[in-house]
Design an enzyme around this catalytic site. Structure first.
Site, PDB file in Angstrom:
ATOM      1  N   THR A   1       7.617  -6.115 -18.055  1.00 15.72           N
ATOM      2  CA  THR A   1       7.283  -5.059 -19.004  1.00 15.72           C
ATOM      3  C   THR A   1       8.102  -5.160 -20.284  1.00 15.72           C
ATOM      4  O   THR A   1       9.226  -5.688 -20.269  1.00 15.72           O
ATOM      5  CB  THR A   1       7.536  -3.688 -18.329  1.00 15.72           C
ATOM      6  N   ASP A   2       7.566  -4.596 -21.363  1.00  9.43           N
ATOM      7  CA  ASP A   2       8.328  -4.538 -22.629  1.00  9.43           C
ATOM      8  C   ASP A   2       9.488  -3.547 -22.535  1.00  9.43           C
ATOM      9  O   ASP A   2      10.385  -3.556 -23.384  1.00  9.43           O
ATOM     10  CB  ASP A   2       7.409  -4.165 -23.803  1.00  9.43           C
ATOM     11  N   GLU A   3       9.473  -2.699 -21.484  1.00 10.21           N
ATOM     12  CA  GLU A   3      10.503  -1.658 -21.401  1.00 10.21           C
ATOM     13  C   GLU A   3      11.894  -2.247 -21.165  1.00 10.21           C
ATOM     14  O   GLU A   3      12.896  -1.577 -21.388  1.00 10.21           O
ATOM     15  CB  GLU A   3      10.129  -0.627 -20.328  1.00 10.21           C
TER      16      GLU A   3
ATOM     17  N   LEU B   1       0.844  -1.204   0.000  1.00 11.02           N
ATOM     18  CA  LEU B   1       0.000   0.000   0.000  1.00 11.02           C
ATOM     19  C   LEU B   1       0.878   1.252   0.000  1.00 11.02           C
ATOM     20  O   LEU B   1       0.788   2.094   0.899  1.00 11.02           O
ATOM     21  CB  LEU B   1      -1.004  -0.015   1.164  1.00 11.02           C
TER      22      LEU B   1
ATOM     23  N   TYR C   1      13.743   2.486 -13.894  1.00  8.46           N
ATOM     24  CA  TYR C   1      12.602   1.563 -13.782  1.00  8.46           C
ATOM     25  C   TYR C   1      12.840   0.298 -14.609  1.00  8.46           C
ATOM     26  O   TYR C   1      12.780  -0.823 -14.098  1.00  8.46           O
ATOM     27  CB  TYR C   1      11.306   2.251 -14.234  1.00  8.46           C
TER      28      TYR C   1
ATOM     29  N   LYS D   1      13.438  -3.645 -13.493  1.00  7.76           N
ATOM     30  CA  LYS D   1      12.563  -4.744 -13.921  1.00  7.76           C
ATOM     31  C   LYS D   1      13.376  -5.812 -14.654  1.00  7.76           C
ATOM     32  O   LYS D   1      13.152  -7.012 -14.473  1.00  7.76           O
ATOM     33  CB  LYS D   1      11.437  -4.218 -14.828  1.00  7.76           C
TER      34      LYS D   1
HETATM   35  P1  NAD Z   1       1.120   0.171  -9.798  1.00  4.47           P
HETATM   36  O1  NAD Z   1       2.241   1.104  -9.445  1.00  4.47           O
HETATM   37  O2  NAD Z   1      -0.210   0.719 -10.123  1.00  4.47           O
HETATM   38  O3  NAD Z   1       0.907  -0.880  -8.608  1.00  4.47           O
HETATM   39  C1  NAD Z   1       1.975  -1.477  -7.922  1.00  4.47           C
HETATM   40  C2  NAD Z   1       1.427  -2.082  -6.638  1.00  4.47           C
HETATM   41  O4  NAD Z   1       2.512  -2.737  -5.958  1.00  4.47           O
HETATM   42  C3  NAD Z   1       0.856  -1.043  -5.673  1.00  4.47           C
HETATM   43  O5  NAD Z   1      -0.373  -1.495  -5.154  1.00  4.47           O
HETATM   44  C4  NAD Z   1       1.908  -0.941  -4.570  1.00  4.47           C
HETATM   45  O6  NAD Z   1       1.366  -0.598  -3.316  1.00  4.47           O
HETATM   46  C5  NAD Z   1       2.479  -2.341  -4.575  1.00  4.47           C
HETATM   47  N1  NAD Z   1       3.854  -2.417  -4.063  1.00  4.47           N
HETATM   48  C6  NAD Z   1       4.884  -1.572  -4.343  1.00  4.47           C
HETATM   49  N2  NAD Z   1       5.976  -1.963  -3.675  1.00  4.47           N
HETATM   50  C7  NAD Z   1       5.643  -3.088  -2.979  1.00  4.47           C
HETATM   51  C8  NAD Z   1       6.357  -3.954  -2.107  1.00  4.47           C
HETATM   52  N3  NAD Z   1       7.638  -3.747  -1.824  1.00  4.47           N
HETATM   53  N4  NAD Z   1       5.699  -4.999  -1.573  1.00  4.47           N
HETATM   54  C9  NAD Z   1       4.383  -5.223  -1.853  1.00  4.47           C
HETATM   55  N5  NAD Z   1       3.663  -4.411  -2.648  1.00  4.47           N
HETATM   56  C10 NAD Z   1       4.291  -3.364  -3.210  1.00  4.47           C
HETATM   57  O7  NAD Z   1       1.696  -0.718 -10.984  1.00  4.47           O
HETATM   58  P2  NAD Z   1       0.907  -1.438 -12.181  1.00  4.47           P
HETATM   59  O8  NAD Z   1       0.826  -0.501 -13.315  1.00  4.47           O
HETATM   60  O9  NAD Z   1      -0.317  -2.085 -11.652  1.00  4.47           O
HETATM   61  O10 NAD Z   1       1.977  -2.559 -12.574  1.00  4.47           O
HETATM   62  C11 NAD Z   1       1.944  -3.844 -11.969  1.00  4.47           C
HETATM   63  C12 NAD Z   1       3.078  -4.678 -12.543  1.00  4.47           C
HETATM   64  O11 NAD Z   1       2.946  -4.771 -13.958  1.00  4.47           O
HETATM   65  C13 NAD Z   1       4.461  -4.063 -12.290  1.00  4.47           C
HETATM   66  O12 NAD Z   1       5.344  -5.110 -12.000  1.00  4.47           O
HETATM   67  C14 NAD Z   1       4.822  -3.416 -13.614  1.00  4.47           C
HETATM   68  O13 NAD Z   1       6.219  -3.400 -13.808  1.00  4.47           O
HETATM   69  C15 NAD Z   1       4.138  -4.338 -14.589  1.00  4.47           C
HETATM   70  N6  NAD Z   1       3.723  -3.722 -15.867  1.00  4.47           N
HETATM   71  C16 NAD Z   1       3.005  -2.548 -15.892  1.00  4.47           C
HETATM   72  C17 NAD Z   1       2.573  -2.028 -17.119  1.00  4.47           C
HETATM   73  C18 NAD Z   1       1.748  -0.762 -17.173  1.00  4.47           C
HETATM   74  O14 NAD Z   1       1.491  -0.255 -18.274  1.00  4.47           O
HETATM   75  N7  NAD Z   1       1.265  -0.223 -16.056  1.00  4.47           N
HETATM   76  C19 NAD Z   1       2.890  -2.686 -18.293  1.00  4.47           C
HETATM   77  C20 NAD Z   1       3.631  -3.872 -18.240  1.00  4.47           C
HETATM   78  C21 NAD Z   1       4.025  -4.393 -17.016  1.00  4.47           C
HETATM   79  P1  TYD Z   2       3.718   6.638 -18.990  1.00 10.25           P
HETATM   80  O1  TYD Z   2       2.239   6.522 -18.856  1.00 10.25           O
HETATM   81  O2  TYD Z   2       4.494   7.260 -17.875  1.00 10.25           O
HETATM   82  O3  TYD Z   2       4.265   5.176 -19.329  1.00 10.25           O
HETATM   83  P2  TYD Z   2       5.774   4.700 -19.787  1.00 10.25           P
HETATM   84  O4  TYD Z   2       6.732   5.793 -19.593  1.00 10.25           O
HETATM   85  O5  TYD Z   2       6.008   3.551 -18.858  1.00 10.25           O
HETATM   86  O6  TYD Z   2       5.641   4.286 -21.226  1.00 10.25           O
HETATM   87  O7  TYD Z   2       4.020   7.457 -20.312  1.00 10.25           O
HETATM   88  C1  TYD Z   2       3.571   7.020 -21.580  1.00 10.25           C
HETATM   89  C2  TYD Z   2       4.167   7.941 -22.605  1.00 10.25           C
HETATM   90  O8  TYD Z   2       3.582   9.232 -22.450  1.00 10.25           O
HETATM   91  C3  TYD Z   2       5.662   8.130 -22.461  1.00 10.25           C
HETATM   92  O9  TYD Z   2       6.247   8.225 -23.765  1.00 10.25           O
HETATM   93  C4  TYD Z   2       5.792   9.448 -21.735  1.00 10.25           C
HETATM   94  C5  TYD Z   2       4.574  10.233 -22.215  1.00 10.25           C
HETATM   95  N1  TYD Z   2       4.003  11.191 -21.255  1.00 10.25           N
HETATM   96  C6  TYD Z   2       3.746  12.517 -21.643  1.00 10.25           C
HETATM   97  O10 TYD Z   2       4.004  12.915 -22.794  1.00 10.25           O
HETATM   98  N2  TYD Z   2       3.192  13.371 -20.731  1.00 10.25           N
HETATM   99  C7  TYD Z   2       2.908  12.989 -19.452  1.00 10.25           C
HETATM  100  O11 TYD Z   2       2.416  13.824 -18.658  1.00 10.25           O
HETATM  101  C8  TYD Z   2       3.157  11.630 -19.058  1.00 10.25           C
HETATM  102  C9  TYD Z   2       2.827  11.148 -17.674  1.00 10.25           C
HETATM  103  C10 TYD Z   2       3.690  10.756 -19.998  1.00 10.25           C
END
Ligand code: NAD
Ligand code: TYD
Length: 359
Positions: A132-134, A33, A158, A162
């Protein structure tokens, strides 16, 4: 039952909600949280005995080992992470701590538990790591999309953290035989997305009459997948993925950031027109680019499609419309996230030192 980590965040919470909507199998949800973990997202499960939210850190081996021994899950799905690139640039420490050290500790706790399981349960057990694809770095305009064998070339704190966690998961399989699966997914969007990320930030800022900050020239490309399609891919990989394998997850939806912002603006013009009848795109402003900004991501998801028969249910057009509509329909969730009210709730809820949120 299954143990989900990070299940109060964006993707993890969608996963838990969908899981319990289609399965009766209980979920233990371990989440630290942080600012990104919002128990309000899980409010509909408050009285649901199939769901237990435990506040705690994946790096806390005593707690994780106790949860594993107590609940005997057949699988662990690891969503927990620090996930925001911009935050990782300002302060990488937490990313190293949770994404690398935390994953290492989690793997060790899980290995200790798994090794002691009876043979049949040991064989059936799965550790699914959500990534992630990143981790693959940045593509040039005409490069082919990332496959599971693309080089790992992370560029931000980040993505580097990962990538490190992915390597640890791989090594725990090869060295110790831990039955792992890894998914590397493209950018997600959808309900319950914290409004620091591009799509929810644009929706929320547009409605508040604020600037819509586009980094640099706005021509960076991301490959977008509706969050529920990511969740269905994870369920499928958990069910039928080959041990030790990586599965790329994506929706074949490459879009430039500026196109995304303009699409959001156009949908808002239609669904919630500005009072002055001017278009929301007038709020777009170009701001300083993110340092080291990756130019393009694109996922080749054919392995997952061909091996496991997975396909996304949403097109970008249907998914983004649902998303904008969801934000219009949930102003309270947005207001609580923005005001931090959910954090006060968490503080009050845990003031007694209890670690179990009880739903
Ligand atoms: P988010 O930041 O919304 O959620 C992360 C959650 O993990 C939060 O609820 C946070 O409280 C919890 N957390 C953080 N540190 C913790 C710890 N040490 N122990 C236990 N809980 C902890 O992230 P998200 O967007 O839901 O991403 C979830 C996963 O999917 C991540 O591993 C992220 O790398 C991966 N991912 C995200 C995306 C995207 O577009 N958001 C895409 C591909 C992969
Ligand atoms: P983001 O949602 O932070 O995801 P990620 O960086 O993991 O791909 O950003 C998506 C794309 O949008 C990224 O190229 C950065 C851009 N971006 C903006 O142009 N303005 C913004 O305010 C934010 C948050 C992201």
């Amino acid at each position: 039952m299954i143990l989900v980590t990070g299940g109060a965040g964006f993707i993890g919470a969608n996963f838990v909600l969908d899981w319990l909507a289609i399965h009766d199998e209980p979920v233990i949800n371990l989440d630290k949280l942080t600012y990104a973990g919002n128990p309000e997202t899980l409010q509909s499960l408050q009285a649901d005995t199939r769901h237990t939210l435990v506040q705690g850190d994946i790096g806390d081996t005593a707690l994780v080992s106790q949860l594993l021994t107590q609940h005997q899950p057949r699988a662990v799905v690891n969503f927990a992470a620090e996930s925001h690139v911009d935050r990782s640039i300002h302060g990488p420490g937490e990313f190293i701590q949770t994404n690398i050290v935390g994953t290492f500790n989690l793997l060790e706790s899980v290995r200790g538990y798994w090794q002691m399981l009876p043979a049949d349960q040991k064989e059936a057990f799965r550790f699914l790591h959500v990534s992630t694809d990143e981790v693959y770095g940045s593509l040039k305009k005409d490069d082919p999309a990332f496959t599971e064998t693309s080089h790992i070339e992370p560029n931000s704190p980040y993505s580097a953290s990962k990538a490190a966690s992915d390597h640890l998961v791989r090594a725990w399989h090869h060295t110790y035989g831990l039955p792992v699966l890894t998914t590397n997914c493209s950018n997600n969007y959808g309900p319950y997305h914290f409004p620091e990320k591009l799509i929810p930030l644009m929706i929320v800022n547009a409605l508040a009459g604020k600037a819509l900050p586009v980094y640099g020239d706005g021509q960076q490309i991301r490959d977008w997948l509706y969050v529920k399609d990511h969740c269905s891919a994870i369920r499928r990989v958990l069910e039928a993925g080959r041990l030790g394998e990586i599965y790329n997850v994506g929706g074949w939806n490459e879009k430039a950031n500026l196109d995304i912002v303009q699409t959001v603006c156009a949908l808002l013009d239609e669904l919630r027109p500005r009072l002055d009848a001017k278009p929301y795109r007038d709020q777009i402003t170009y701001v300083t680019d993110r340092p080291g900004h990756d130019r393009r991501y694109a996922i080749d998801a054919r392995k997952l499609e061909q091996e496991l028969g997975w396909k996304p249910a949403e097109t970008f057009e249907s998914g983004i419309r649902k998303t904008v509509q969801w934000y219009l329909d949930h102003p309270d969730w947005v207001a609580h996230v923005q005001s931090g009210a959910y954090r006060d709730w968490v503080q009050k809820q845990y003031a007694s030192g209890a670690s179990d949120a009880g739903h």
